[in-house]
Design a protein around this motif. Structure first.
Motif, PDB file in Angstrom:
ATOM      1  N   ALA A   1     -11.671  12.346  -4.069  1.00  0.00           N
ATOM      2  CA  ALA A   1     -12.160  11.691  -5.294  1.00  0.00           C
ATOM      3  C   ALA A   1     -13.595  11.210  -5.098  1.00  0.00           C
ATOM      4  CB  ALA A   1     -11.246  10.525  -5.659  1.00  0.00           C
ATOM      5  N   GLY A   2     -13.842  10.545  -3.968  1.00  0.00           N
ATOM      6  CA  GLY A   2     -15.174  10.010  -3.698  1.00  0.00           C
ATOM      7  C   GLY A   2     -16.221  11.109  -3.585  1.00  0.00           C
TER       8      GLY A   2
ATOM      9  N   LEU B   1     -12.098   9.976 -10.629  1.00  0.00           N
ATOM     10  CA  LEU B   1     -11.111   8.905 -10.562  1.00  0.00           C
ATOM     11  C   LEU B   1      -9.737   9.590 -10.518  1.00  0.00           C
ATOM     12  CD1 LEU B   1     -10.461   5.838 -10.822  1.00  0.00           C
ATOM     13  CD2 LEU B   1     -10.359   6.203 -13.297  1.00  0.00           C
ATOM     14  N   ILE B   2      -8.942   9.244  -9.512  1.00  0.00           N
ATOM     15  CA  ILE B   2      -7.650   9.909  -9.347  1.00  0.00           C
ATOM     16  C   ILE B   2      -6.561   8.873  -9.128  1.00  0.00           C
ATOM     17  CG2 ILE B   2      -6.335  11.624  -8.035  1.00  0.00           C
ATOM     18  CD1 ILE B   2      -8.896  12.886  -7.097  1.00  0.00           C
ATOM     19  N   GLY B   3      -5.507   8.956  -9.937  1.00  0.00           N
ATOM     20  CA  GLY B   3      -4.372   8.060  -9.732  1.00  0.00           C
ATOM     21  C   GLY B   3      -3.121   8.792 -10.136  1.00  0.00           C
TER      22      GLY B   3
ATOM     23  N   ASP C   1       1.462   4.560  -8.482  1.00  0.00           N
ATOM     24  CA  ASP C   1       0.352   3.763  -7.939  1.00  0.00           C
ATOM     25  C   ASP C   1      -0.127   2.778  -8.998  1.00  0.00           C
ATOM     26  OD1 ASP C   1      -1.559   5.020  -9.561  1.00  0.00           O
ATOM     27  OD2 ASP C   1      -2.311   6.306  -7.953  1.00  0.00           O
TER      28      ASP C   1
ATOM     29  N   VAL D   1      -6.573  11.809  -0.761  1.00  0.00           N
ATOM     30  CA  VAL D   1      -6.931  11.765  -2.184  1.00  0.00           C
ATOM     31  C   VAL D   1      -8.224  10.975  -2.453  1.00  0.00           C
ATOM     32  CG1 VAL D   1      -6.182  11.004  -4.470  1.00  0.00           C
ATOM     33  CG2 VAL D   1      -4.586  12.243  -2.983  1.00  0.00           C
ATOM     34  N   PRO D   2      -8.343   9.733  -1.959  1.00  0.00           N
ATOM     35  CA  PRO D   2      -9.590   9.004  -2.253  1.00  0.00           C
ATOM     36  C   PRO D   2     -10.826   9.662  -1.641  1.00  0.00           C
ATOM     37  CG  PRO D   2      -8.162   7.740  -0.770  1.00  0.00           C
ATOM     38  CD  PRO D   2      -7.368   8.890  -1.244  1.00  0.00           C
ATOM     39  N   VAL D   3     -10.649  10.362  -0.538  1.00  0.00           N
ATOM     40  CA  VAL D   3     -11.778  11.063   0.087  1.00  0.00           C
ATOM     41  C   VAL D   3     -12.282  12.161  -0.858  1.00  0.00           C
ATOM     42  CG1 VAL D   3     -12.521  12.422   2.086  1.00  0.00           C
ATOM     43  CG2 VAL D   3     -10.833  10.569   2.374  1.00  0.00           C
TER      44      VAL D   3
ATOM     45  N   ASP E   1       0.844  -1.197   0.000  1.00  0.00           N
ATOM     46  CA  ASP E   1       0.000   0.000   0.000  1.00  0.00           C
ATOM     47  C   ASP E   1       0.886   1.257   0.000  1.00  0.00           C
ATOM     48  OD1 ASP E   1       0.905   0.281   2.692  1.00  0.00           O
ATOM     49  OD2 ASP E   1      -0.694  -1.094   3.317  1.00  0.00           O
ATOM     50  N   THR E   2       0.245   2.422  -0.169  1.00  0.00           N
ATOM     51  CA  THR E   2       1.009   3.670  -0.233  1.00  0.00           C
ATOM     52  C   THR E   2       1.627   4.024   1.120  1.00  0.00           C
ATOM     53  OG1 THR E   2      -1.097   4.817  -0.016  1.00  0.00           O
ATOM     54  CG2 THR E   2      -0.134   4.755  -2.212  1.00  0.00           C
TER      55      THR E   2
ATOM     56  N   GLN F   1     -12.409  13.569 -14.376  1.00  0.00           N
ATOM     57  CA  GLN F   1     -13.747  14.062 -13.999  1.00  0.00           C
ATOM     58  C   GLN F   1     -14.156  15.066 -15.082  1.00  0.00           C
ATOM     59  OE1 GLN F   1     -16.781  14.669 -13.510  1.00  0.00           O
ATOM     60  NE2 GLN F   1     -16.751  14.101 -11.335  1.00  0.00           N
TER      61      GLN F   1
END
Lengths: 457, 457
Positions: B363-364, B369-371, B252, B359-361, B227-228, B387
């Motif tokens: 993004a959600g 979608l973020i990578g 990632d 970041v995922p927070v 994981d990161t 987006q």
């Protein structure tokens, strides 16, 4: 002045405002040989950033010139106050706020000395690699002058290690620049503008510094060469060859005699070698592996011999430390020997030989004795000039600094302009640039209260 | 405009002034995803510094906004002109004036590309160590944005290698800053002020660049981590351990899939390892000795395993070059995949994990979608944001950049502010600093003709 005193005492406490005869003489000077001490009107010793801001507001309201003071070890008179002006001393703002080992960053107040930071970082296996030869220098002072030193050939100078600042503008506004990162492309680099500005733009109240891993193994070689031409020819071979020297210094025979005598040091160089030597190179390597260091020192010795060294003396441990310390004391050795001025010129490495060739011509023309040592890897030449006649001394400085500029160099590598070289700066720098700098200064300091007389006369 | 055309044609020759429909569309844009192309009124292509100065005098006399253009590969819209304004293209000022091998310095015109300089320096065993992933970028453009790239963790960024500049002020005055030396303490560092100023202060017409020895041996390791968090925990151990990595990148899983697919690359990582991986670290070492490199890569592998890597794939030669090229193409991979924006935020290394957690927070919250991948050793995070809804996209950018600033970071590490992030710069930067920068800009450009709209809105 009584009003000002009261206003300042309200900010910092009455015991931290010194006025008139209460001011000890050391607040009136630094270590410059050429700038006489002045008597400040007042010394104020703030305890924190808020107090610095308030002090500057009081000074601005009364049009009082402000000269910042760290440890007073500067060599250019930038910490010499205006007669009757205010000295703002950072002696109470002397805390190491954090050593961030993961981020490899130190956050310090300006009154911390290099020696104190060195001790604190050593405990973490890290190093702040600025060694200007004066461990008693303050971080604030070294930021203000963009201090360099012997490790600059590998590690760069102060500006390469200052990641961010907290600083107070002349208006009392507090700004924070940069941060705990190397990369940024977010507006103008105010950090780099303040570094080296000698207290004329803003007063630094906190610095975020980049640390490097402290490598445990170090060794070096001292090599006598027949003349300075051979030394200067060797320099690009040593910087370009991949050994990545930590230190690459030249020492001429006059300076070598002075520093070894001053330190009571016997390097074990036989008399006949000393007699035949025209100049010395001191090269120091470091490595995280002792085995690799040994190999590299061997390669260095072979390279020095191939480049024409008369002999190569490998130095490590105590012997190396003693020589480095002696070299660091070169300024004091020169001062003790009666030097009247120290030159801090820089020329492109390729022009070192031409600069060295000009030195005896200038010396002869004005009856001066000139010798020195310096950071050959950086083209940064320190010369001690012995000429007690002030007029002749002026002409020597004028000609040496003009020569550096003609060769594509600059008049100060690491000591700064201060009050000592402001006249030369004005004479030798492009007036369009000086005017541009003056406009920049006005952007920070509209009323010109910060260190007036430095840079702009 | 007819007057201006005539005046400019008198300076550069009629064939080097393009007006209206003669202007090819590429002069109206750079590679920014977020800044639409504009139609300049005119393009002018000077041949030398004197012509640049004359062009600026003409523009100042007519109050015409001037946007400098290098190769047009910027990612922030700093080279997108004002509608109807003047584009000053450096395409004809594209000569390498000198490679000074002894001084380890290159002197180049701004239109020289990084790839051209790399070829010229390689022939001398030297390197200009700025590799932002776009060899077609011009020196002028990389100086204007303070370009970084993958080698910055070891070598620093553009500003650490720019020793001096020739630059033209908005008034047509030509100044020379710095020189062929690293050390200087002679007034304000105008070089460093102009580096990263995105064409808003002065136009660079020549750059003196510091070169380094080109080390012949290079190898690396690709390590999948669960994981990161594990990746970010590994970073300080790798930067602080003395291996001195040339490259220390995280990628990632989304970005790894995109860049390997875009490049048609098979890394030989088994499917089950790929399935279990949360992120990858790519670490590259270089050395002048192949034997030492082999030892160091071994030590690196051991260290990565101890830090929790699921496996370690040693890469050298062609396989390494292919992966580095694929990583350099990450922007194009993201663009080809339909990314709507690229983030270039910086956070202190110690805050990387917190940034990644946010970041995922974000993004959600906004259905994005973020990578991404980025320069882990520098805390410089590049994220591709998918987006297509412009309003939601704006909110994603607002929140990600605000998060970086809250964590002690900054909104651009190497792409610059340009037109793309000027709004964020104004929103997130201390207004006292923005006003100070505006006053500094006025010191250089009293009428505000240089790249208006960038930094100050």
């Amino acid at each position: 002045m009584a009003d000002v005193r009261t206003a300042l005492a309200d900010v910092v406490g009455v015991e931290h405002v010194l006025v008139g005869d209460e001011v000890p003489p050391e607040y009136g000077r630094d270590e410059s040989l050429g700038v006489p001490a002045e008597r400040p009107g007042m010394v104020v010793r703030p305890a924190d950033t808020g107090q610095v801001a308030e002090v500057l507001r009081v000074a601005a309201a009364h049009g009082l010139p402000v000269t910042a003071r760290g440890a007073g070890t500067g060599l250019s008179g930038a910490a010499v106050p205006r007669p009757g002006g205010l000295v703002l001393s950072f002696e109470r703002m002397n805390r190491i706020l954090e050593i961030d080992t993961g981020g490899q960053v130190a956050v310090v107040q300006p009154g911390v000395t290099l020696a104190e930071l060195d001790e604190a970082t050593a405990a973490q296996g890290l190093v702040y690699p600025i060694f200007p030869g004066e461990g008693g220098a303050s971080i604030g002072g070294t930021v203000a002058t963009n201090a360099g030193g012997m490790h600059a050939v590998k590690e760069g100078v102060t500006r390469h290690h200052v990641l961010g600042l907290e600083a107070v503008l002349a208006t009392g506004e507090v700004i924070r620049t940069g941060g705990r990162y190397v990369k940024t492309s977010t507006g103008y680099d105010l950090t780099q503008l303040i570094v080296g500005s000698e207290g004329t733009l803003a007063l630094v109240t906190e610095a975020t510094l980049r640390l490097r891993p402290r490598l445990p193994h170090r060794a070096g070689a001292l090599a006598p060469f027949p003349d300075t031409e051979a030394v200067t020819a060797a320099v690009p071979r040593l910087t370009g060859g991949g050994l990545d020297p930590l230190v690459l210094e030249y020492v001429d025979v006059l300076a070598m005699a002075a520093i070894t005598e001053n330190a009571g040091l016997d390097l074990g160089v036989p008399q006949d070698v000393r007699d035949a030597a025209g100049a010395y190179l001191l090269v120091i390597l470091e490595n995280r592996s002792g085995e690799r260091l040994d190999e590299d020192v061997q390669a260095l010795g072979d390279e020095l011999a191939a480049l024409g060294a008369a002999d190569v003396y490998v130095l490590a441990g105590d012997a190396l430390r003693k020589l480095v310390t002696a070299r660091e004391q070169a300024f004091w050795a020169a001062r003790n020997a009666g030097a009247n001025a120290i030159v801090d010129a820089v020329v492109p490495r390729a022009a070192l030989a031409r600069f060295f060739a000009a030195v005896p011509v200038v010396a002869g023309r004005h009856g001066a004795l000139i010798g020195g040592c310096g950071h050959a890897g950086d083209g940064n030449v320190h010369l001690s000039v012995f000429q007690p006649d002030a007029d002749a001394m002026e002409r020597v400085m004028d000609e040496l600094l003009a020569t550096a500029v003609e060769l594509g160099g600059t008049i100060s590598g690491e000591h700064g302009i201060g009050r000592e070289k402001t006249r030369h700066f004005r004479a030798l720098e492009d007036p369009a640039k000086v005017e541009l700098m003056r406009r920049i200064k006005t952007s920070f300091d509209p009323d010109g209260i910060l260190n007036p007389g430095v840079l702009f006369g």
